[in-house]
Design a protein around this motif. Structure first.
Motif, PDB file in Angstrom:
ATOM      1  N   PRO A 176       0.822  -1.217   0.000  1.00 43.45           N
ATOM      2  CA  PRO A 176       0.000   0.000   0.000  1.00 43.45           C
ATOM      3  C   PRO A 176       0.850   1.258   0.000  1.00 43.45           C
ATOM      4  O   PRO A 176       1.914   1.312   0.612  1.00 43.45           O
ATOM      5  N   HIS A 177       0.316   2.286  -0.689  1.00 42.97           N
ATOM      6  CA  HIS A 177       1.085   3.504  -0.914  1.00 42.97           C
ATOM      7  C   HIS A 177       0.115   4.612  -1.295  1.00 42.97           C
ATOM      8  O   HIS A 177      -0.776   4.402  -2.120  1.00 42.97           O
ATOM      9  N   LYS A 178       0.251   5.790  -0.659  1.00 44.68           N
ATOM     10  CA  LYS A 178      -0.592   6.941  -0.996  1.00 44.68           C
ATOM     11  C   LYS A 178      -2.070   6.555  -1.011  1.00 44.68           C
ATOM     12  O   LYS A 178      -2.742   6.546  -2.036  1.00 44.68           O
ATOM     13  N   VAL A 179      -2.590   6.244   0.165  1.00 39.69           N
ATOM     14  CA  VAL A 179      -3.888   5.588   0.276  1.00 39.69           C
ATOM     15  C   VAL A 179      -5.032   6.471  -0.198  1.00 39.69           C
ATOM     16  O   VAL A 179      -5.005   7.697  -0.078  1.00 39.69           O
ATOM     17  N   VAL A 180      -6.049   5.816  -0.736  1.00 39.19           N
ATOM     18  CA  VAL A 180      -7.241   6.490  -1.221  1.00 39.19           C
ATOM     19  C   VAL A 180      -8.028   7.064  -0.047  1.00 39.19           C
ATOM     20  O   VAL A 180      -7.974   6.546   1.075  1.00 39.19           O
ATOM     21  N   ALA A 181      -8.749   8.168  -0.289  1.00 42.44           N
ATOM     22  CA  ALA A 181      -9.628   8.790   0.712  1.00 42.44           C
ATOM     23  C   ALA A 181      -8.899   9.162   1.994  1.00 42.44           C
ATOM     24  O   ALA A 181      -9.480   9.128   3.084  1.00 42.44           O
ATOM     25  N   ALA A 182      -7.629   9.550   1.859  1.00 45.24           N
ATOM     26  CA  ALA A 182      -6.844   9.879   3.054  1.00 45.24           C
ATOM     27  C   ALA A 182      -7.442  11.030   3.832  1.00 45.24           C
ATOM     28  O   ALA A 182      -7.316  11.091   5.066  1.00 45.24           O
ATOM     29  N   GLU A 183      -8.109  11.955   3.131  1.00 49.74           N
ATOM     30  CA  GLU A 183      -8.686  13.116   3.826  1.00 49.74           C
ATOM     31  C   GLU A 183      -9.788  12.706   4.792  1.00 49.74           C
ATOM     32  O   GLU A 183     -10.081  13.428   5.752  1.00 49.74           O
ATOM     33  N   ARG A 184     -10.393  11.548   4.596  1.00 46.01           N
ATOM     34  CA  ARG A 184     -11.434  11.076   5.507  1.00 46.01           C
ATOM     35  C   ARG A 184     -10.876  10.200   6.613  1.00 46.01           C
ATOM     36  O   ARG A 184     -11.630   9.744   7.476  1.00 46.01           O
ATOM     37  N   MET A 185      -9.585   9.939   6.596  1.00 46.33           N
ATOM     38  CA  MET A 185      -8.994   9.023   7.574  1.00 46.33           C
ATOM     39  C   MET A 185      -7.836   9.675   8.321  1.00 46.33           C
ATOM     40  O   MET A 185      -6.886   9.006   8.710  1.00 46.33           O
ATOM     41  N   ARG A 186      -7.911  10.972   8.517  1.00 44.25           N
ATOM     42  CA  ARG A 186      -6.798  11.668   9.165  1.00 44.25           C
ATOM     43  C   ARG A 186      -6.703  11.341  10.654  1.00 44.25           C
ATOM     44  O   ARG A 186      -5.631  11.393  11.238  1.00 44.25           O
ATOM     45  N   GLY A 187      -7.838  11.048  11.294  1.00 44.18           N
ATOM     46  CA  GLY A 187      -7.820  10.750  12.712  1.00 44.18           C
ATOM     47  C   GLY A 187      -7.567   9.289  13.000  1.00 44.18           C
ATOM     48  O   GLY A 187      -7.768   8.417  12.141  1.00 44.18           O
ATOM     49  N   TYR A 188      -7.089   9.027  14.213  1.00 45.80           N
ATOM     50  CA  TYR A 188      -6.998   7.674  14.767  1.00 45.80           C
ATOM     51  C   TYR A 188      -6.023   6.761  14.017  1.00 45.80           C
ATOM     52  O   TYR A 188      -6.064   5.546  14.185  1.00 45.80           O
ATOM     53  N   TYR A 189      -5.175   7.317  13.177  1.00 40.85           N
ATOM     54  CA  TYR A 189      -4.235   6.541  12.359  1.00 40.85           C
ATOM     55  C   TYR A 189      -4.977   5.637  11.370  1.00 40.85           C
ATOM     56  O   TYR A 189      -4.476   4.594  10.942  1.00 40.85           O
ATOM     57  N   LEU A 190      -6.186   6.060  10.953  1.00 34.78           N
ATOM     58  CA  LEU A 190      -6.981   5.249  10.042  1.00 34.78           C
ATOM     59  C   LEU A 190      -6.338   5.125   8.664  1.00 34.78           C
ATOM     60  O   LEU A 190      -6.635   4.163   7.940  1.00 34.78           O
ATOM     61  N   THR A 191      -5.471   6.069   8.301  1.00 33.43           N
ATOM     62  CA  THR A 191      -4.804   5.936   7.006  1.00 33.43           C
ATOM     63  C   THR A 191      -4.029   4.635   6.919  1.00 33.43           C
ATOM     64  O   THR A 191      -3.882   4.072   5.829  1.00 33.43           O
TER      65      THR A 191
END
Length: 331
Positions: A176-191
């Motif tokens: 995995p690299h440069k994950v999709v929808a990163a702007e929605r996963m900024r919290g909680y280390y969800l990226t």
């Protein structure tokens, strides 16, 4: 039986210095924090902490002994894919790392097996770099990001790279690299917790439905982190192909045939999912991996395999036999 870890990363200080000398604008910057870690910065990426074992071979060898691992399949860290950078500079960085990893494998043949990296944003250049990595540097496969600057792995332009990998029968570790929808996963280390497995799933689905696996039968694609969500959703992939026209756009045959040729590392962090993976794909398609030395990997990989899998033959295949077969190390 020698235990072989099929998923580990490396970036030595010598590699960093060589990159800084050749392509200063793409050079990783390492700031040491203490005896255990530092901060690594490259372009817009900041890895904190960046574990000392990524650059310190003595620390790595000590960890291998402690973790009961005999050999590492080593590849670049994903931060140095540099698919968004100028292709010429990224190619220089790839060549430095490939040459360095090849040298480490020759210096420590009982410890290291190497995978290459390549500037995938320029497929023709990447194909030449991969060919050189195999024939000149002795590397056994390709370490590949899950998307190429936002383009999925079914992009027809990548066929030049697949042709080299297929001709040599390479192992291709998809990371995995440069994950999709990163702007929605900024919290909680969800990226990482969600984004990384999701990225691997998108990459695998693209390889399957884009017909890449179907057209290049000698490539062995190895999916990071137990394949993300692929093992659990493979039935949904097959059902969708049966009832919808869209999945048939580029795939000629049943997706089950391509799914059955995917390989998975063993990183599940729990015995139940690892047993599920074993039941779904069989012991011959799981390779022991730890994602060493990053904190989202595991330091108990061997114990986790032993705790989850009772059959000695299956354990041996996962811990050693499968990677030996796929990398031609059986002799």
């Amino acid at each position: 039986m020698a235990v072989i870890d099929a998923h580990t990363h490396i970036l030595t200080e010598a590699m960093i210095a060589a990159i800084a000398g050749a392509v200063p604008g793409l050079a990783p910057r390492l700031t040491r924090l203490d005896d255990e870690a530092g901060i690594l910065e490259i372009l817009d990426v900041r890895q904190n902490p960046f574990p000392r074992a990524a650059w310190d071979l003595e620390r790595r060898f000590a960890d291998m002994t402690r973790q009961r691992v005999d050999m590492h399949v080593v590849c670049n860290i994903p931060h140095t894919f540099l698919y968004e950078a100028d292709a010429g500079g990224a190619d220089t960085v790839s060549e430095i790392q490939n040459e360095s990893i090849g040298a480490l494998c020759r210096e420590h043949p009982d410890r290291f097996i190497g995978l290459a990296t390549a500037p995938m944003q320029d497929p023709a250049r990447a194909a030449a770099t991969l060919e050189r990595a195999v024939t000149a540097h002795g590397l056994r496969g390709l370490h590949l990001g899950s998307n190429i600057a936002g383009r999925n792995l079914d992009d027809p332009a990548l066929d030049a790279v697949w042709e080299v990998a297929d001709r040599h029968g390479l192992l291709v570790l998809v990371h995995p690299h440069k994950v999709v929808a990163a702007e929605r996963m900024r919290g909680y280390y969800l990226t990482n917790l969600i984004g990384n497995p999701l990225e691997t799933t998108i990459a695998a689905a693209s390889l399957v439905f884009g017909g890449v696996i179907e057209r290049h039968p000698r490539i062995r694609f190895l999916l990071s982190h137990a394949g993300g969500f692929v093992p659990f959703q493979a039935g949904r992939f097959r059902h969708g192909w049966r009832v919808r026209p869209e999945p048939k756009a580029r795939l000629k045959g049943d997706p089950a045939e391509s799914l059955d040729r995917l390989f998975y590392d063993s990183i599940t962090h729990a015995p139940g999912p690892l047993r599920f993976l074993l039941e779904e794909v069989g012991p011959e398609r799981i390779l022991f991996g730890t994602d060493y030395p990053f904190d989202m990997g595991t330091t108990r990989g061997v114990e986790e395999v032993e705790e989850a899998i009772a059959d000695p033959a299956a354990r041996d295949a996962i811990l050693s036999g499968n990677v030996r077969r796929l990398l031609g190390l059986e002799g």
